[in-house]
Write an enzyme that holds these catalytic residues in place. Structure first.
Site, short mmCIF file in Angstrom:
data_model
loop_
_atom_site.label_atom_id
_atom_site.label_comp_id
_atom_site.label_asym_id
_atom_site.label_seq_id
_atom_site.Cartn_x
_atom_site.Cartn_y
_atom_site.Cartn_z
N LYS A 165 0.86 -1.19 0.00
CA LYS A 165 0.00 0.00 0.00
C LYS A 165 0.89 1.24 0.00
CE LYS A 165 -3.66 -2.66 0.88
NZ LYS A 165 -4.76 -2.89 -0.04
N HIS A 284 -6.74 -13.52 -7.34
CA HIS A 284 -7.54 -12.57 -6.58
C HIS A 284 -8.98 -12.61 -7.09
CE1 HIS A 284 -9.09 -8.89 -4.81
NE2 HIS A 284 -8.06 -8.92 -4.00
#
Length: 466
Positions: A165, A284
Site C-alpha cells: 500500500k 484474486h
C-alpha cells in the site's frame, strides 16, 4: 407426427421427481424465489429447461434429437427453512451438455440465461456437484499445495504475505523498496493489489524489474525463498501471457491474476502457461461480491471457488473468518475445505449441498486477507491451519517503525502461535497470553501489539473445526 405448436408448462417435461441421478451428471442446487402465483415445481422446471435444452415454446426441431438424453431435470424441491416462498431446487444436467475442460462453457450453460427469467423473482446458484468424469478433463491448479511447499522449502506453518500500500500512486522504484523491506523482515510473499496493472505512474515492466531486484536482494540476506505476486492481468490474453513470460524470464516464483474480471478463459490459459513454465499462480477474486453478496440472487462463492480449482490457481482469497458470526465461519471453512481437500462430504450446516470428489486434482491454498493484525494470529492459525496464506497489508505496513519491523512482528507472532500449538496449548483460550509472552522477546511485536491493542480478539473455540 406428434408435434403440437404452442406454449406448454415446463413441469410437464422438466420436473421429474422420480429421476435417479447418475454418477456422471453435473448436479446444481438453486435457491429459487418464484413470482407470486408460480408454483415451485414450475419454477424449478423452468430453471432446468432454460439452463439446458428448453425454449419458451414447442419447436419442431425437438423431434430431430433425443430430449430425454440431453435435457436438464429438476429432480427434487425443498422449502428453505425460515423463509417464505424460497425453495432449493436440485437440477441434474447430462454431461454431454458441456464442453470438456471449459469452465466458461459450464457457466454459460448453467447460469448464462436463466437468471433473467420472468417467472422468477430471484435465483441463486448455491452449489454444484462436479462429477469425476468432468473433473478429469481439467488441468486444475498449476502446481498445488505440496509442490508449492517443495518449491519454497517452507513446511509446518501458514505462509505470510502482505499487499503493498498505497496500492496506486507509487513509482516502480519506491514500490520495489517497500517489497524489499517486507521480505527482508520475514514475510514469504508480498502482493500487487488487484488493480495494479500497468498505469501511467508505474508501467508493468518497471514494476516487475524492481520487484525482482527486491526478491533477489532479500533472498540473499535471509537465506529463504521469497516471492512477490506480480499481477499479470491485462486488457488482452496476449498481453497477459507476455507479462507472465517476462516474469518467468526474471526467474521469479509466482504471478497473479484477477480471475473474475479477467475471465475464466484467460485464467485457464494462464494456469496452463504457469504449469508448463514452473510459475505459481495467485488468484484474486476482485468483483466476487457483485455476484455472491446477495443472499437470494447470484452465485455463492463456494461455486466460484470450485470453478477456480477447475480453471487453475495455486492461491485464492477466501475471506478471513475472524470476528465474523459463527455461521459464516462454518460456511467459510466449508469452501476452504472444498479448495484444499481431495474429498468433501455433504454437510448442510457448512453450506455443502453435495459430496464432492476431486479425484486427485491438486488443492488450492486459501488466502486470508483484509483487516487482520498480530492479535488475530492465534485465531487465524487455529482456524485455517498450516495450509493457508495469511496476508497482512495494513497489519504490516501500519507498524509505527516501518515495513521491515512490521514484517518481523508478524513473523514472530506466527512462529509463537505455531510453537504453542505444537506444544499442545489451546490457541483459542490462550491466544492473547501467547502473543504477550512472545512480545517480551521482540520489541517489534511489542510495538505492534500496542498499536492494535484496542481491537478486540474475538475468538471462541468452535467444535466443528475438524
Amino acid at each position: 407426427v406428434g408435434f403440437k405448436a404452442g406454449v406448454k408448462e415446463y413441469k410437464l417435461t422438466y420436473y421429474t421427481p422420480e429421476y435417479e441421478t447418475k454418477d456422471t451428471d453435473i448436479l446444481a442446487a438453486f435457491r429459487v424465489t418464484p413470482q407470486p402465483g408460480v408454483p415451485p415445481e414450475e419454477a424449478g422446471a423452468a430453471v432446468a429447461a432454460e439452463s439446458s435444452t428448453g425454449t419458451w415454446t414447442t419447436v419442431w426441431t425437438d423431434g430431430l434429437t433425443s430430449l430425454d438424453r440431453y435435457k436438464g431435470r429438476c429432480y427434487n424441491i425443498e422449502p428453505v427453512p425460515g423463509e417464505t416462498d424460497q425453495y432449493i431446487c436440485y437440477v441434474a444436467y447430462p454431461l454431454d451438455l458441456f464442453e470438456e475442460g471449459s469452465v466458461t462453457n459450464m457457466f454459460t450453460s448453467i447460469v448464462g440465461n436463466v437468471f433473467g427469467f420472468k417467472a422468477l423473482r430471484a435465483l441463486r446458484l448455491e452449489d454444484l456437484r462436479i462429477p469425476p468424469a468432468y473433473i478429469k478433463t481439467f488441468q486444475g491448479p498449476p502446481h498445488g499445495i505440496q509442490v508449492e511447499r517443495d518449491k519454497l522449502n517452507k513446511y509446518g506453518r501458514p505462509l505470510l504475505g502482505c499487499t503493498i500500500k498505497p496500492k496506486l500512486g507509487l513509482s516502480a522504484k519506491n514500490y520495489g523498496r517497500a517489497v524489499y523491506e517486507c521480505l527482508r523482515g520475514g514475510l514469504d510473499f508480498t502482493k500487487d493489489d488487484e488493480n495494479v496493472n500497468s498505469q501511467p505512474f508505474m508501467r508493468w515492466r518497471d514494476r516487475f524489474l524492481f520487484c525482482a531486484e527486491a526478491i533477489y536482494k532479500s533472498q540473499a540476506e535471509t537465506g529463504e525463498i521469497k516471492g512477490h505476486y506480480l499481477n499479470a492481468t491485462a486488457g488482452t490474453c496476449e498481453e497477459m501471457i507476455k507479462r507472465a513470460v517476462f516474469a518467468r524470464e526474471l526467474g521469479v516464483p509466482i504471478v497473479m491474476h484477477d480471475y473474475l474480471t479477467g475471465g475464466f478463459t484467460a485464467n485457464t490459459s494462464l494456469a496452463h502457461y504457469c504449469r508448463d513454465n514452473g510459475l505459481l499462480l495467485h488468484i484474486h477474486r476482485a468483483m466476487h461480491a457483485v455476484i455472491d453478496r446477495q443472499k437470494n440472487h447470484g452465485i455463492h462463492f463456494r461455486v466460484l471457488a470450485k470453478a477456480l480449482r477447475m480453471s487453475g490457481g495455486d492461491h485464492i482469497h477466501s475471506g478471513t473468518v475472524v470476528g465474523k458470526l459463527e455461521g459464516e465461519r462454518d460456511i467459510t471453512l466449508g469452501f476452504v475445505d472444498l479448495l484444499r481437500d481431495d474429498f468433501i462430504e455433504e454437510d448442510r450446516s457448512r453450506g455443502i449441498y453435495f459430496t464432492q470428489d476431486w479425484v486427485s486434482l491438486p488443492g488450492v491454498l486459501p488466502v486470508a486477507s483484509g483487516g487482520i493484525h498480530v492479535w488475530h494470529m492465534p485465531a487465524l492459525t487455529e482456524i485455517f491451519g498450516d495450509d493457508s496464506v495469511l496476508q497482512f497489508g495494513g497489519g504490516t505496513l501500519g507498524h509505527p517503525w516501518g515495513n521491515a519491523p512490521g514484517a518481523v512482528a508478524n513473523r514472530v507472532a506466527l512462529e509463537a502461535c505455531v510453537q504453542a500449538r505444537n506444544e499442545g496449548r489451546d490457541l483459542a483460550a490462550e491466544g492473547n497470553a501467547i502473543i504477550r509472552e512472545a512480545s517480551k522477546w521482540s520489541p517489534e511485536l511489542a510495538a505492534a501489539c500496542e498499536v492494535w491493542k484496542e481491537i478486540k480478539f474475538e475468538f471462541k473455540a468452535v467444535d466443528t473445526l475438524d
